[in-house]
Scaffold this motif. Structure first.
Motif, PDB file in Angstrom:
ATOM      1  N   ALA A 144       1.069  -1.231  -0.055  1.00 15.18           N
ATOM      2  CA  ALA A 144       0.098  -0.036  -0.156  1.00 15.18           C
ATOM      3  C   ALA A 144       0.958   1.075   0.232  1.00 15.18           C
ATOM      4  O   ALA A 144       0.478   2.266  -0.739  1.00 15.18           O
ATOM      5  CB  ALA A 144      -0.871  -0.014   1.171  1.00 15.18           C
ATOM      6  N   LYS A 145       1.987   1.549   0.875  1.00 16.17           N
ATOM      7  CA  LYS A 145       2.926   2.405   0.852  1.00 16.17           C
ATOM      8  C   LYS A 145       3.431   2.491  -0.529  1.00 16.17           C
ATOM      9  O   LYS A 145       3.599   3.757  -1.145  1.00 16.17           O
ATOM     10  CB  LYS A 145       3.879   2.162   1.880  1.00 16.17           C
ATOM     11  N   LYS A 146       3.862   1.642  -1.292  1.00 12.74           N
ATOM     12  CA  LYS A 146       4.520   1.574  -2.548  1.00 12.74           C
ATOM     13  C   LYS A 146       3.586   2.240  -3.501  1.00 12.74           C
ATOM     14  O   LYS A 146       3.894   3.029  -4.425  1.00 12.74           O
ATOM     15  CB  LYS A 146       5.021   0.214  -2.990  1.00 12.74           C
ATOM     16  N   LEU A 147       2.319   1.593  -3.648  1.00 11.23           N
ATOM     17  CA  LEU A 147       1.401   2.273  -4.367  1.00 11.23           C
ATOM     18  C   LEU A 147       0.975   3.664  -4.110  1.00 11.23           C
ATOM     19  O   LEU A 147       0.853   4.617  -5.044  1.00 11.23           O
ATOM     20  CB  LEU A 147      -0.126   1.453  -4.304  1.00 11.23           C
ATOM     21  N   PHE A 148       1.083   3.992  -2.960  1.00  9.28           N
ATOM     22  CA  PHE A 148       0.908   5.563  -2.614  1.00  9.28           C
ATOM     23  C   PHE A 148       1.881   6.434  -2.986  1.00  9.28           C
ATOM     24  O   PHE A 148       1.566   7.531  -3.534  1.00  9.28           O
ATOM     25  CB  PHE A 148       0.567   5.801  -1.217  1.00  9.28           C
ATOM     26  N   ASP A 149       3.049   5.779  -2.957  1.00  2.67           N
ATOM     27  CA  ASP A 149       4.301   6.541  -3.182  1.00  2.67           C
ATOM     28  C   ASP A 149       4.282   6.965  -4.903  1.00  2.67           C
ATOM     29  O   ASP A 149       5.013   7.763  -5.455  1.00  2.67           O
ATOM     30  CB  ASP A 149       5.586   6.051  -3.008  1.00  2.67           C
ATOM     31  N   GLU A 150       3.844   5.807  -5.377  1.00  4.10           N
ATOM     32  CA  GLU A 150       3.621   5.796  -6.864  1.00  4.10           C
ATOM     33  C   GLU A 150       2.355   6.206  -7.522  1.00  4.10           C
ATOM     34  O   GLU A 150       2.106   5.932  -8.694  1.00  4.10           O
ATOM     35  CB  GLU A 150       4.204   4.454  -7.403  1.00  4.10           C
ATOM     36  N   ARG A 151       1.763   6.923  -6.899  1.00  3.53           N
ATOM     37  CA  ARG A 151       0.450   7.256  -7.257  1.00  3.53           C
ATOM     38  C   ARG A 151       0.355   8.212  -8.542  1.00  3.53           C
ATOM     39  O   ARG A 151      -0.629   8.156  -9.137  1.00  3.53           O
ATOM     40  CB  ARG A 151      -0.363   7.992  -6.167  1.00  3.53           C
ATOM     41  N   HIS A 152       1.480   8.932  -8.858  1.00  4.33           N
ATOM     42  CA  HIS A 152       1.416   9.652  -9.989  1.00  4.33           C
ATOM     43  C   HIS A 152       1.950   8.944 -11.287  1.00  4.33           C
ATOM     44  O   HIS A 152       1.819   9.165 -12.409  1.00  4.33           O
ATOM     45  CB  HIS A 152       2.288  10.938 -10.217  1.00  4.33           C
ATOM     46  N   LEU A 153       2.490   7.603 -10.920  1.00  6.66           N
ATOM     47  CA  LEU A 153       3.190   6.833 -12.158  1.00  6.66           C
ATOM     48  C   LEU A 153       2.163   6.058 -13.016  1.00  6.66           C
ATOM     49  O   LEU A 153       2.254   5.729 -14.160  1.00  6.66           O
ATOM     50  CB  LEU A 153       4.021   5.844 -11.616  1.00  6.66           C
ATOM     51  N   GLN A 154       0.952   5.538 -12.290  1.00  9.91           N
ATOM     52  CA  GLN A 154      -0.141   4.945 -12.681  1.00  9.91           C
ATOM     53  C   GLN A 154      -1.653   5.326 -12.264  1.00  9.91           C
ATOM     54  O   GLN A 154      -1.790   5.519 -11.106  1.00  9.91           O
ATOM     55  CB  GLN A 154       0.017   3.424 -12.874  1.00  9.91           C
ATOM     56  N   VAL A 155      -2.461   5.537 -13.163  1.00 10.49           N
ATOM     57  CA  VAL A 155      -3.760   5.863 -12.799  1.00 10.49           C
ATOM     58  C   VAL A 155      -4.703   4.779 -11.979  1.00 10.49           C
ATOM     59  O   VAL A 155      -4.397   3.416 -12.397  1.00 10.49           O
ATOM     60  CB  VAL A 155      -4.827   6.148 -14.016  1.00 10.49           C
ATOM     61  N   GLY A 156      -4.981   4.927 -10.862  1.00 10.16           N
ATOM     62  CA  GLY A 156      -5.743   3.923 -10.072  1.00 10.16           C
ATOM     63  C   GLY A 156      -4.692   3.716  -8.989  1.00 10.16           C
ATOM     64  O   GLY A 156      -5.244   2.582  -8.048  1.00 10.16           O
ATOM     65  N   ASN A 157      -3.471   3.920  -9.000  1.00  8.79           N
ATOM     66  CA  ASN A 157      -2.633   3.409  -7.823  1.00  8.79           C
ATOM     67  C   ASN A 157      -3.092   3.825  -6.368  1.00  8.79           C
ATOM     68  O   ASN A 157      -3.045   2.941  -5.648  1.00  8.79           O
ATOM     69  CB  ASN A 157      -1.016   3.812  -7.897  1.00  8.79           C
TER      70      ASN A 157
END
Length: 350
Positions: A250-263
């Motif tokens: 979840a932390k990884k997805l939050f940190d990479e939220r700008h890299l892919q729509v839906g993260n």
């Protein structure tokens, strides 16, 4: 690298900066721009920031004129922009150059520096980590009862482990101090160098900023210490290992939220389900998990409000197809409770 684009959101009093490279930066209300400005009064493609010779200019779309914006503000609807030097990057460049000069000087005077260290000046404080041998290594020199090291901490929150190896020391002969407070005696090893030993430095003895570690010899005999370094305490390391795989993802997805729509939405759903599962099992939700969920929900609130403003702009301008595409992206980014106003708006144009 050495210049930043500053964007001032006038009505909100917020200032954002973007590092500049060699390529132009396009700006406007359209999604195809490098920087999207949420303002219903701006065109989809307003123009771009470009470097021409040694200056930076704003070049409007479809126009030949260029407005200099280096160190001067230019208004754009509810925004204003300017270019200024990145002082941090310039300072780092100066610091790097100074370090290179010092390294060259140190190399040239290497032999003299080694001789100075060998004398073990009592006022010398060495930087951790340190592999070199220090202490009273040669009896031809005046007796040296203490060796000091220093290290810096941004903040104090967990104990640390101090690792070291000592030479020709008996039991309870060499005291270890942190910030001039006694911690423990180093283990003994008479007539030899010991294997690496470790002592816990309690968090209540540590402080933010510079910390001092000292080895104090009680008897006037040859002695030494080497291979001194710090690590996180075993308890802290175990605590990090115990962080759940769900939290890490979840932390990884939050940190990479700008890299892919839906993260961002995936991070929220994963963490929410995990925390609900822990509560059902009467397990304790960690502080890290609660903090991450609050950060995600704050991002939902701020971003969905800004996206809704853009949606309103396109509906007012009767650009319904763009509005529908924008809303589809929003549905992949935010939970339903953050979409109510936007969904009502889209229902009104059907």
């Amino acid at each position: 690298m050495f210049y930043d684009l500053l964007i001032d959101v006038k009505l909100q009093g917020r200032l954002k900066s973007f590092p500049l490279g060699k390529q132009p930066l396009s700006m406007g209300a359209g999604l195809e721009n490098d920087i999207v400005l949420i303002d219903r009064n701006l065109d989809d493609a307003c123009g771009s920031v470009r470097k021409i010779d040694r200056n930076y200019y704003w070049v409007s779309s479809g126009e030949e004129t260029a407005v200099p914006i280096l160190h001067r503000w230019m208004d754009m609807g509810s925004f204003r922009i300017k270019i200024q030097k990145n002082r941090v990057a310039l300072s780092m460049l100066v610091l790097l150059a100074a370090c290179l000069v010092l390294m060259l000087i140190g190399s040239a005077l290497g032999h003299a520096r080694v001789r100075t260290v060998a004398k073990e000046d009592p006022t010398t404080v060495y930087q951790l980590p340190s592999k070199e041998k220090h202490g009273w290594l040669q009896k031809t020199e005046p007796f040296l009862p203490m060796v000091s090291y220093h290290f810096d901490l941004d903040k104090v929150h967990e104990p640390l482990m101090l690792h070291f190896s000592v030479g020709n020391v008996s039991s309870r002969q060499l005291g270890v101090f942190i910030n001039r407070t006694f911690v423990d005696f180093a283990p003994g090893c008479e007539g030899c160098w010991s294997k690496s030993s470790s002592i816990s430095l309690p968090s209540e003895f540590l402080r933010g900023g510079k910390n001092l570690v000292q080895f104090q010899m009680n008897d006037p005999q040859a002695w030494g210490v080497r291979d001194v370094f710090l690590s996180l305490s075993e308890a802290h390391s175990q605590k990090e290992m115990e962080l759940s795989e769900e939290f890490r993802l979840a932390k990884k997805l939050f940190d990479e939220r700008h890299l892919q729509v839906g993260n961002l939405l995936r991070a929220h759903d994963l963490l929410s389900q995990w925390m609900a599962s822990k509560k059902q099992k009467l397990e304790t939700v960690t502080e890290q998990e609660s903090d991450l969920l609050r950060s995600i929900e704050k991002t939902f609130e701020e971003d969905s409000r800004a996206r809704h403003m853009m949606l309103e702009k396109w509906v007012v301008e009767e650009k319904y197809e763009k509005a529908r595409q924008w809303f589809e992206v929003m549905k992949m980014e935010y939970p339903e409770n953050y979409l109510r106003r936007s969904r009502d708006l889209m229902e009104s144009i059907r």
